[in-house]
Every structure is written in C-alpha cells, then in structure tokens.
Design a protein around this motif. Structure first.
Motif, short mmCIF file in Angstrom:
data_model
loop_
_atom_site.label_atom_id
_atom_site.label_comp_id
_atom_site.label_asym_id
_atom_site.label_seq_id
_atom_site.Cartn_x
_atom_site.Cartn_y
_atom_site.Cartn_z
N GLU A 129 -3.26 -14.86 2.29
CA GLU A 129 -2.37 -14.74 1.12
C GLU A 129 -2.31 -16.10 0.43
OE1 GLU A 129 -0.57 -12.10 -0.47
OE2 GLU A 129 -0.30 -13.78 -1.83
N SER A 155 1.42 -4.30 5.46
CA SER A 155 0.26 -3.59 6.02
C SER A 155 -0.24 -4.30 7.28
CB SER A 155 -0.87 -3.46 4.99
OG SER A 155 -1.14 -4.68 4.37
N GLY A 174 -5.18 -10.20 1.26
CA GLY A 174 -3.98 -9.80 0.52
C GLY A 174 -2.86 -9.35 1.44
N MET A 202 0.83 -1.21 0.00
CA MET A 202 0.00 0.00 0.00
C MET A 202 0.87 1.26 0.00
SD MET A 202 -3.14 0.66 2.56
CE MET A 202 -4.63 1.46 1.98
N ARG A 206 5.50 -15.36 -1.22
CA ARG A 206 5.21 -14.20 -0.37
C ARG A 206 4.83 -14.64 1.05
NH1 ARG A 206 2.25 -10.19 -4.76
NH2 ARG A 206 4.15 -9.90 -5.97
N ASP A 266 -6.32 -19.33 -1.22
CA ASP A 266 -7.09 -18.35 -1.98
C ASP A 266 -8.22 -17.82 -1.10
OD1 ASP A 266 -9.12 -17.20 -3.78
OD2 ASP A 266 -7.78 -17.95 -5.34
N ALA A 267 -8.34 -16.51 -1.05
CA ALA A 267 -9.35 -15.89 -0.16
C ALA A 267 -10.76 -16.39 -0.47
CB ALA A 267 -9.28 -14.38 -0.28
N ASP A 304 -7.33 -5.88 -0.28
CA ASP A 304 -6.17 -5.42 -1.05
C ASP A 304 -5.57 -6.62 -1.80
OD1 ASP A 304 -4.20 -3.74 -2.01
OD2 ASP A 304 -2.96 -3.83 -0.22
C1 LIG Z 1 -1.36 -5.46 -3.24
S1 LIG Z 1 -0.75 -6.91 -2.55
C2 LIG Z 1 -1.11 -6.74 -0.84
C3 LIG Z 1 -0.28 -5.71 -0.19
C4 LIG Z 1 -0.42 -5.63 1.32
N1 LIG Z 1 -1.79 -5.48 1.72
C5 LIG Z 1 0.38 -4.44 1.84
O1 LIG Z 1 -0.07 -3.30 1.63
O2 LIG Z 1 1.43 -4.67 2.45
C6 LIG Z 1 -1.96 -8.08 -3.03
C7 LIG Z 1 -1.67 -9.51 -2.56
O3 LIG Z 1 -2.89 -10.23 -2.65
C8 LIG Z 1 -2.59 -11.55 -3.03
N2 LIG Z 1 -3.84 -12.09 -3.61
C9 LIG Z 1 -4.43 -11.74 -4.77
N3 LIG Z 1 -5.57 -12.42 -4.93
C10 LIG Z 1 -5.69 -13.23 -3.87
C11 LIG Z 1 -6.66 -14.19 -3.47
N4 LIG Z 1 -7.72 -14.47 -4.22
N5 LIG Z 1 -6.48 -14.84 -2.30
C12 LIG Z 1 -5.38 -14.58 -1.51
N6 LIG Z 1 -4.44 -13.68 -1.84
C13 LIG Z 1 -4.59 -13.02 -3.00
C14 LIG Z 1 -1.45 -11.41 -4.02
O4 LIG Z 1 -0.72 -12.61 -4.12
C15 LIG Z 1 -0.67 -10.25 -3.43
O5 LIG Z 1 0.41 -10.71 -2.64
#
Ligand SMILES: C[S@@+](CC[C@H](N)C(=O)[O-])C[C@H]1O[C@@H](n2cnc3c(N)ncnc32)[C@H](O)[C@@H]1O
Length: 214
Positions: free
Chosen positions: A84, A67, A61, A37, A89, A112-113, A132
């Motif tokens: 995540e 974050s 995410g 972020m 990651r 997966d969320a 996010d």
């Molecule tokens: C923008 S980053 C998150 C950044 C974090 N919130 C921060 O600000 O430090 C988005 C993350 O969401 C994960 N992601 C995307 N779609 C997802 C899902 N359906 N389930 C779990 N994780 C997911 C990606 O792998 C990525 O690492």
C-alpha cells in the motif's frame, strides 16, 4: 442472465456473518469511502484460494487491510504480503492488523507497488497474486510481479468490469473514458496472453482469474 440486484442481495444475505472486526472494517470503509472488495467478489476469491490451497499470497493494494485479513482468516496457514502506498491507509491497516491477532501472517510493504519489487522479491515466490490497486496500472502490476509466481500460480484481478462500463459504448466523462479504455485494453491483453489461461467472472466488480499454462 442470472445477474440482478435482487438476486445479489439474496446471495449476500446467505454469506455467513463476518466477525465483529470485519464488520467494523466494512463500516469504516463505507463511512470513509475506502473502496474494499465487494462481498460476493471477496467470497469468490477466498473460495478459489481455498481450493487452490495458496500458501503465499501477494496483494497489490491493501487499503485498510480488509481483504488481507479476510485471506489470513480463510487460509490460516498462508502468509500474506500486501503493498500500500497511501500513508493514512497504511496506518489504519496496521491498527486493524494488530487488533486482529493475525499480524504474524501479514507483511505490509509500504510504498508504490511499482517501486518496491526488491522488497517483494524477498518474500516470493507466490502461489497467488491479487491485483486490486490503481486500475490504469494493472498491466504493469501483472508484468512486474507475475514472474514471482510458482509454476501452479494464479492471479486474481479485481474491477475488470468496472461497474459494467467496459461494455458501454459511450461514456461522458473523459477521465472515466480513459480509465475504462485502459481496463478494456488490459482485459484484451490478459485474455489473449500466451502464458495464461484466464476467465472473467461477472461477480462483484468483475474479477479475472488467470492460471499459468503448464
Ligand atoms: C481498491 S483499494 C484495495 C482494497 C483492498 N484490496 C480490499 O479489498 O480490502 C486500492 C488500494 O490500492 C492502493 N494503491 C493504488 N495504486 C497503488 C500503487 N501503485 N502502489 C501501492 N498501492 C496502490 C490505493 O491507495 C488503495 O488503498
């Protein structure tokens, strides 16, 4: 419009220096192209969470845990549940969380969320949800997890202005165009939701703040 790069740099310069671990995470994210972020976005969200006194927060995410750890530091009483799906990651996030000494405050759900609702449910209800993750799936994340919000619950959604592209009429790349269309549809849906009052703030990459109606 009070919104330009010079002013942004000025505001960023006024935020307190982050501790060594956060600086290391910011550098790691920048070097490894991990999207975390934006500074003004996270500072805005942290302030909202402080005012709201959120005690239990769900984050969709994690990335490398930046974050999640910022929330844990800003709200020492809060429990953060973060999801995540990226294995690499997850490993990095675990290492940073361990080093932070805040591991007790954070539960990292791997997967997966859209497939870990059962795990998430056990940690709820949540005072706040922070979305996010994959931008094309925002509506699904919101619909899936908003039911685990407390009556005074709040949802923060990042990237809703997507570098300003949501306001562009012509976008060359088809992939970007499709993604922008999905975000714009989400914004429309969210802003006209009968159960939430929402506002979009043009800070960072655009954050939407949604509060359950009474
Ligand atoms: C923008 S980053 C998150 C950044 C974090 N919130 C921060 O600000 O430090 C988005 C993350 O969401 C994960 N992601 C995307 N779609 C997802 C899902 N359906 N389930 C779990 N994780 C997911 C990606 O792998 C990525 O690492």
């Amino acid at each position: 419009m009070l919104n330009n790069e010079k002013l942004q740099a000025y505001i960023d310069g006024l935020f307190a220096d982050r501790n060594d671990l956060f600086s290391e995470m910011e550098n790691y994210a920048s070097e490894h192209h991990v999207p975390i972020m934006e500074l003004v976005g996270i500072e805005t969200m942290l302030q909202l969470l402080r005012i709201h006194r959120s005690k239990r927060i769900l984050e969709v995410g994690t990335a490398i845990g930046y974050s999640a750890l910022r929330m844990a530091a800003a709200l020492p009483e809060a429990e953060i549940v973060t999801i995540e799906r990226d294995i690499e990651r997850i490993q990095i996030a675990k290492e940073f969380i361990e080093r932070s000494g805040k591991a007790e405050q954070i539960s990292l759900i791997e997967g997966d969320a859209l497939e870990v609702e059962e795990d998430v449910r056990k940690h709820g209800p949540f005072d706040a949800i922070f979305i996010d993750a994959a931008k094309g799936q925002y509506k699904k994340f919101f619909e899936l997890y908003a039911k685990y919000l407390t009556a005074e619950g709040m949802v923060v959604t990042d990237n809703v202005l997507f570098k300003g592209l949501v306001a562009e009429e012509e976008i060359e790349s088809k992939r970007t165009r499709n993604l922008v269309k999905k975000i714009a549809e989400f914004n429309q849906w969210l802003m006209s939701h009968s159960e939430y009052d929402s506002v979009i703030l043009p800070v960072g990459d655009g954050i939407a703040i949604s509060k359950k109606k009474r």
